[in-house]
Design a protein around this motif. Structure first.
Motif, mmCIF file in Angstrom:
data_model
loop_
_atom_site.group_PDB
_atom_site.id
_atom_site.type_symbol
_atom_site.label_atom_id
_atom_site.label_comp_id
_atom_site.label_asym_id
_atom_site.label_seq_id
_atom_site.Cartn_x
_atom_site.Cartn_y
_atom_site.Cartn_z
ATOM 1 N N ASP A 137 35.144 43.476 36.404
ATOM 2 C CA ASP A 137 35.951 42.458 37.086
ATOM 3 C C ASP A 137 37.337 42.325 36.488
ATOM 4 O O ASP A 137 37.499 42.398 35.270
ATOM 5 N N THR A 138 38.308 42.086 37.352
ATOM 6 C CA THR A 138 39.667 41.719 36.953
ATOM 7 C C THR A 138 40.065 40.503 37.765
ATOM 8 O O THR A 138 39.986 40.518 38.993
ATOM 9 N N LEU A 139 40.484 39.440 37.070
ATOM 10 C CA LEU A 139 40.967 38.229 37.714
ATOM 11 C C LEU A 139 42.446 38.078 37.399
ATOM 12 O O LEU A 139 42.831 38.132 36.229
ATOM 13 N N GLU A 140 43.256 37.905 38.443
ATOM 14 C CA GLU A 140 44.702 37.774 38.272
ATOM 15 C C GLU A 140 45.180 36.523 38.998
ATOM 16 O O GLU A 140 44.850 36.325 40.176
ATOM 17 N N GLN A 141 45.967 35.711 38.312
ATOM 18 C CA GLN A 141 46.500 34.512 38.933
ATOM 19 C C GLN A 141 47.714 34.880 39.778
ATOM 20 O O GLN A 141 48.686 35.440 39.289
ATOM 21 N N VAL A 142 47.625 34.571 41.073
ATOM 22 C CA VAL A 142 48.698 34.869 42.020
ATOM 23 C C VAL A 142 49.744 33.756 41.965
ATOM 24 O O VAL A 142 50.935 34.004 41.926
ATOM 25 N N ASN A 143 49.271 32.517 41.989
ATOM 26 C CA ASN A 143 50.121 31.341 41.846
ATOM 27 C C ASN A 143 49.244 30.220 41.296
ATOM 28 O O ASN A 143 48.072 30.458 40.997
ATOM 29 N N ARG A 144 49.767 29.018 41.190
ATOM 30 C CA ARG A 144 49.000 27.954 40.524
ATOM 31 C C ARG A 144 47.733 27.575 41.285
ATOM 32 O O ARG A 144 46.824 26.995 40.719
ATOM 33 N N ARG A 145 47.639 27.928 42.572
ATOM 34 C CA ARG A 145 46.475 27.563 43.377
ATOM 35 C C ARG A 145 45.604 28.747 43.795
ATOM 36 O O ARG A 145 44.620 28.568 44.501
ATOM 37 N N THR A 146 45.960 29.973 43.375
ATOM 38 C CA THR A 146 45.264 31.165 43.867
ATOM 39 C C THR A 146 44.994 32.163 42.744
ATOM 40 O O THR A 146 45.890 32.478 41.959
ATOM 41 N N VAL A 147 43.762 32.673 42.704
ATOM 42 C CA VAL A 147 43.375 33.752 41.790
ATOM 43 C C VAL A 147 42.705 34.839 42.619
ATOM 44 O O VAL A 147 41.868 34.557 43.476
ATOM 45 N N ARG A 148 43.088 36.079 42.348
ATOM 46 C CA ARG A 148 42.491 37.242 43.006
ATOM 47 C C ARG A 148 41.508 37.890 42.039
ATOM 48 O O ARG A 148 41.826 38.135 40.885
ATOM 49 N N ASN A 149 40.305 38.184 42.536
ATOM 50 C CA ASN A 149 39.267 38.863 41.749
ATOM 51 C C ASN A 149 38.948 40.181 42.434
ATOM 52 O O ASN A 149 38.606 40.204 43.611
ATOM 53 N N THR A 150 39.103 41.276 41.708
ATOM 54 C CA THR A 150 38.675 42.573 42.203
ATOM 55 C C THR A 150 37.619 43.102 41.248
ATOM 56 O O THR A 150 37.700 42.877 40.039
ATOM 57 N N ALA A 151 36.614 43.749 41.793
ATOM 58 C CA ALA A 151 35.542 44.280 40.947
ATOM 59 C C ALA A 151 35.074 45.621 41.487
ATOM 60 O O ALA A 151 34.952 45.806 42.701
ATOM 61 N N ARG A 152 34.847 46.535 40.545
ATOM 62 C CA ARG A 152 34.162 47.785 40.883
ATOM 63 C C ARG A 152 32.690 47.546 40.615
ATOM 64 O O ARG A 152 32.323 46.960 39.595
ATOM 65 N N VAL A 153 31.840 48.035 41.516
ATOM 66 C CA VAL A 153 30.395 47.922 41.358
ATOM 67 C C VAL A 153 29.858 49.327 41.158
ATOM 68 O O VAL A 153 30.129 50.219 41.968
ATOM 69 N N MET A 154 29.124 49.523 40.042
ATOM 70 C CA MET A 154 28.675 50.872 39.690
ATOM 71 C C MET A 154 27.172 50.941 39.457
ATOM 72 O O MET A 154 26.568 49.973 38.998
ATOM 73 N N LYS A 155 26.625 52.093 39.762
ATOM 74 C CA LYS A 155 25.230 52.412 39.485
ATOM 75 C C LYS A 155 25.217 53.760 38.782
ATOM 76 O O LYS A 155 25.798 54.733 39.291
ATOM 77 N N ALA A 156 24.628 53.813 37.611
ATOM 78 C CA ALA A 156 24.527 55.053 36.826
ATOM 79 C C ALA A 156 25.892 55.703 36.606
ATOM 80 O O ALA A 156 26.024 56.915 36.632
ATOM 81 N N GLY A 157 26.928 54.872 36.415
ATOM 82 C CA GLY A 157 28.262 55.391 36.117
ATOM 83 C C GLY A 157 29.103 55.770 37.326
ATOM 84 O O GLY A 157 30.254 56.141 37.184
ATOM 85 N N PHE A 158 28.543 55.666 38.536
ATOM 86 C CA PHE A 158 29.276 56.012 39.749
ATOM 87 C C PHE A 158 29.636 54.746 40.519
ATOM 88 O O PHE A 158 28.792 53.867 40.707
ATOM 89 N N THR A 159 30.868 54.660 40.989
ATOM 90 C CA THR A 159 31.294 53.519 41.787
ATOM 91 C C THR A 159 30.612 53.592 43.144
ATOM 92 O O THR A 159 30.749 54.581 43.866
ATOM 93 N N ILE A 160 29.858 52.535 43.471
ATOM 94 C CA ILE A 160 29.159 52.504 44.761
ATOM 95 C C ILE A 160 29.756 51.466 45.713
ATOM 96 O O ILE A 160 29.409 51.438 46.884
ATOM 97 N N GLY A 161 30.636 50.616 45.184
ATOM 98 C CA GLY A 161 31.235 49.601 46.042
ATOM 99 C C GLY A 161 32.292 48.810 45.312
ATOM 100 O O GLY A 161 32.553 49.023 44.130
#
Length: 169
Positions: A137-161
């Motif tokens: 997960d990476t969480l980044e504050q866009v402004n004082r009211r907004t945070v964006r969360n992006t996450a890679r989901v992996m199984k056995a070392g491979f990104t699946i989603g």
């Protein structure tokens, strides 16, 4: 001084300089109280596109330096789920995160650019039995009211989603 401000303004307007006011995300400040997130889990491998809304309630305990963050998920297909994180602040910009379905405590750290990053393995219950997935997960504050969360989901070392999620106060 006027010339310096004018040059800086022109550079910012042209996109040639980074904004000076980039804010470091502080978990217990942003997630204290009520927050709503809109997001989607997407897996091109499995052909899944699953939108959801998550309602969060964060309670900060200044005595134990712990943020309790309850997440109530409502998926567009009608499924509901609840998860509760406990983030204990161990130093400025560093936390240890725990959740009942997370295998080991997650080391949470603030990066030099003000974002928060952490990785953990969660055990998801499926009709075919438990499934272990790693989330980065990476969480980044866009402004004082907004945070964006992006996450890679992996199984056995491979990104699946991936998960793309925007939190709003």
């Amino acid at each position: 001084m006027f010339l310096l401000r004018t040059v800086l303004f022109l550079l910012l307007a042209a996109g040639l300089a980074a904004p000076v006011s980039a804010k470091t995300l502080v978990l217990e400040e942003f997630f204290k109280g009520r927050t709503v997130g809109k997001g989607v889990f997407e897996s091109r491998i499995a052909g899944v596109n699953r939108p959801f809304t998550v309602y969060l309630n964060g309670q900060w305990d200044p005595k134990t330096f712990t943020l309790r963050l309850r997440e109530d998920f409502v998926y567009d297909d009608g499924e509901r789920d609840t998860k509760t994180w406990f983030f204990q602040k161990v130093a400025d910009g560093r936390y240890v995160g725990q959740r009942s379905d997370v295998i080991a405590p997650a080391n949470v750290r603030t990066t030099s650019d003000g974002a928060i990053r952490f990785s953990y393995i969660a055990q998801l219950e499926t009709e075919n039995g438990p499934l272990l997935l790693r989330f980065d997960d990476t969480l980044e504050q866009v402004n004082r009211r907004t945070v964006r969360n992006t996450a890679r989901v992996m199984k056995a070392g491979f990104t699946i989603g991936t998960v793309e999620l925007t939190f709003t106060k």
